[in-house]
Design an enzyme around this catalytic site. Sequence first.
Site, PDB file in Angstrom:
ATOM      1  N   GLU A  95      -3.926   9.951  42.277  1.00 56.40           N
ATOM      2  CA  GLU A  95      -3.949  11.348  42.420  1.00 56.40           C
ATOM      3  C   GLU A  95      -3.390  11.908  41.013  1.00 56.40           C
ATOM      4  O   GLU A  95      -3.065  11.338  40.079  1.00 56.40           O
ATOM      5  CB  GLU A  95      -2.576  11.671  43.418  1.00 56.40           C
ATOM      6  CG  GLU A  95      -2.132  13.094  43.434  1.00 56.40           C
ATOM      7  CD  GLU A  95      -2.931  13.930  44.137  1.00 56.40           C
ATOM      8  OE1 GLU A  95      -4.387  13.993  43.535  1.00 56.40           O
ATOM      9  OE2 GLU A  95      -2.772  14.710  45.064  1.00 56.40           O
ATOM     10  N   ASP A  96      -3.868  13.338  40.707  1.00 58.53           N
ATOM     11  CA  ASP A  96      -3.623  13.850  39.365  1.00 58.53           C
ATOM     12  C   ASP A  96      -2.054  14.173  39.330  1.00 58.53           C
ATOM     13  O   ASP A  96      -1.393  13.784  38.352  1.00 58.53           O
ATOM     14  CB  ASP A  96      -4.415  15.082  39.283  1.00 58.53           C
ATOM     15  CG  ASP A  96      -4.482  16.080  40.656  1.00 58.53           C
ATOM     16  OD1 ASP A  96      -3.496  15.795  41.528  1.00 58.53           O
ATOM     17  OD2 ASP A  96      -5.185  17.033  40.638  1.00 58.53           O
ATOM     18  N   ASP A  99       3.878  16.968  43.298  1.00 59.60           N
ATOM     19  CA  ASP A  99       4.685  18.269  42.856  1.00 59.60           C
ATOM     20  C   ASP A  99       5.774  18.368  43.951  1.00 59.60           C
ATOM     21  O   ASP A  99       6.668  17.301  44.041  1.00 59.60           O
ATOM     22  CB  ASP A  99       3.666  19.363  42.892  1.00 59.60           C
ATOM     23  CG  ASP A  99       4.209  20.830  42.335  1.00 59.60           C
ATOM     24  OD1 ASP A  99       5.449  21.040  42.886  1.00 59.60           O
ATOM     25  OD2 ASP A  99       3.458  21.514  42.088  1.00 59.60           O
ATOM     26  N   PHE A 150       2.178  25.194  35.037  1.00 55.74           N
ATOM     27  CA  PHE A 150       1.041  25.245  35.880  1.00 55.74           C
ATOM     28  C   PHE A 150      -0.013  24.610  34.829  1.00 55.74           C
ATOM     29  O   PHE A 150      -0.258  25.245  33.807  1.00 55.74           O
ATOM     30  CB  PHE A 150       0.564  26.473  36.180  1.00 55.74           C
ATOM     31  CG  PHE A 150      -0.828  26.420  37.023  1.00 55.74           C
ATOM     32  CD1 PHE A 150      -0.997  25.739  38.151  1.00 55.74           C
ATOM     33  CD2 PHE A 150      -1.998  27.096  36.413  1.00 55.74           C
ATOM     34  CE1 PHE A 150      -2.231  25.707  38.736  1.00 55.74           C
ATOM     35  CE2 PHE A 150      -3.254  26.814  36.787  1.00 55.74           C
ATOM     36  CZ  PHE A 150      -3.274  26.133  38.121  1.00 55.74           C
ATOM     37  N   ARG A 163     -12.074  22.348  35.648  1.00 55.22           N
ATOM     38  CA  ARG A 163     -11.686  20.797  35.992  1.00 55.22           C
ATOM     39  C   ARG A 163     -12.265  19.976  34.620  1.00 55.22           C
ATOM     40  O   ARG A 163     -11.835  18.810  34.511  1.00 55.22           O
ATOM     41  CB  ARG A 163     -12.262  20.094  37.079  1.00 55.22           C
ATOM     42  CG  ARG A 163     -11.531  21.009  38.224  1.00 55.22           C
ATOM     43  CD  ARG A 163     -11.867  20.199  39.531  1.00 55.22           C
ATOM     44  NE  ARG A 163     -11.652  21.042  40.868  1.00 55.22           N
ATOM     45  CZ  ARG A 163     -10.578  20.987  41.525  1.00 55.22           C
ATOM     46  NH1 ARG A 163      -9.499  20.161  40.868  1.00 55.22           N
ATOM     47  NH2 ARG A 163     -10.628  21.674  42.579  1.00 55.22           N
TER      48      ARG A 163
END
Length: 185
Positions: A95-96, A99, A150, A163
Site C-alpha cells: 500500500e502507498d 492514514d 497531503f 500519479r
Amino acid sequence: MRQVILSEKELHEICVRIGGELNTRLKKEGSLPVFVGVMKGGLNFMMDLIKQIDLPILTDYIQISSYSGTASTGIINLKKDLTLDVKDKTVVIVEDVIDTGYSMHYLKNYIVSKYHPKEVIIVALIDKTFLRKVEVKTDYCGTVMNENKFLMGYGLDYNELYRNVPYVYVPDKEEIAEYDHLLGK
Ligand code: IMP
Ligand code: MG
C-alpha cells in the site's frame, strides 16, 4: 515551493531495504507468496518493490476507494477483488499510505475472512501513524510521517492527477489551485 518528501533516490533505497528484508523472511517460508498491490495508489511502489524480490512470487491487485479530494472519508468500497485464490498462502499487501487505518483494516479483514490465507504481511510506503483511528500495524514501512500533509506523486494523486510524478511531494496552495484549473473545477 513544493516540498519533496521522498526523492527518487530515497524511494529506490526504501525498495532495496524492504525488498531485502522480505527476501530473507519469505525464503524461510517455502510456499509461493502472493504480493497484492492496492490500487491505484500502491501500484508505483509495488512495481519497484517486486523488482527487488529474488524469489518466485505471484502478483495480484485489489482496489478499494476511501479517499475523496484531500481527506479520508472512512467509507470503504471494494472496487476490484483478487483474481487468485490466496487460501493458505502468505499474502503481502503493498500500500502507498496508511492514514486513519480504515482502508487497511478493511482490506486485511476482507482477505482473511474471505480467503483464509496462511498469513498477511502489511507493507506501506508511508505510515501516518499519528492519524490512526483503528489499530493497524505495518510489518514493513518506508517512512513514518508525523505531520498531517497531503502527499502526491509516485502513485499518490489529487483527484487522479499526477500519479506519474516520480517522487513524493507536498503540493503548495498555488499548485492545488492549478490542479483544480486543470481538472476543470
Ligand atoms: P486511510 O483509510 O485513512 O488509512 O487512508 C489510506 C488511503 O488513503 C490510502 O489508500 C491512500 O491511497 C490514501 N491516502 C492517504 N493519505 C494520502 C495522501 O496524503 N495523499 C493521497 N492519498 C492518500
Ligand atoms: Mg491507496
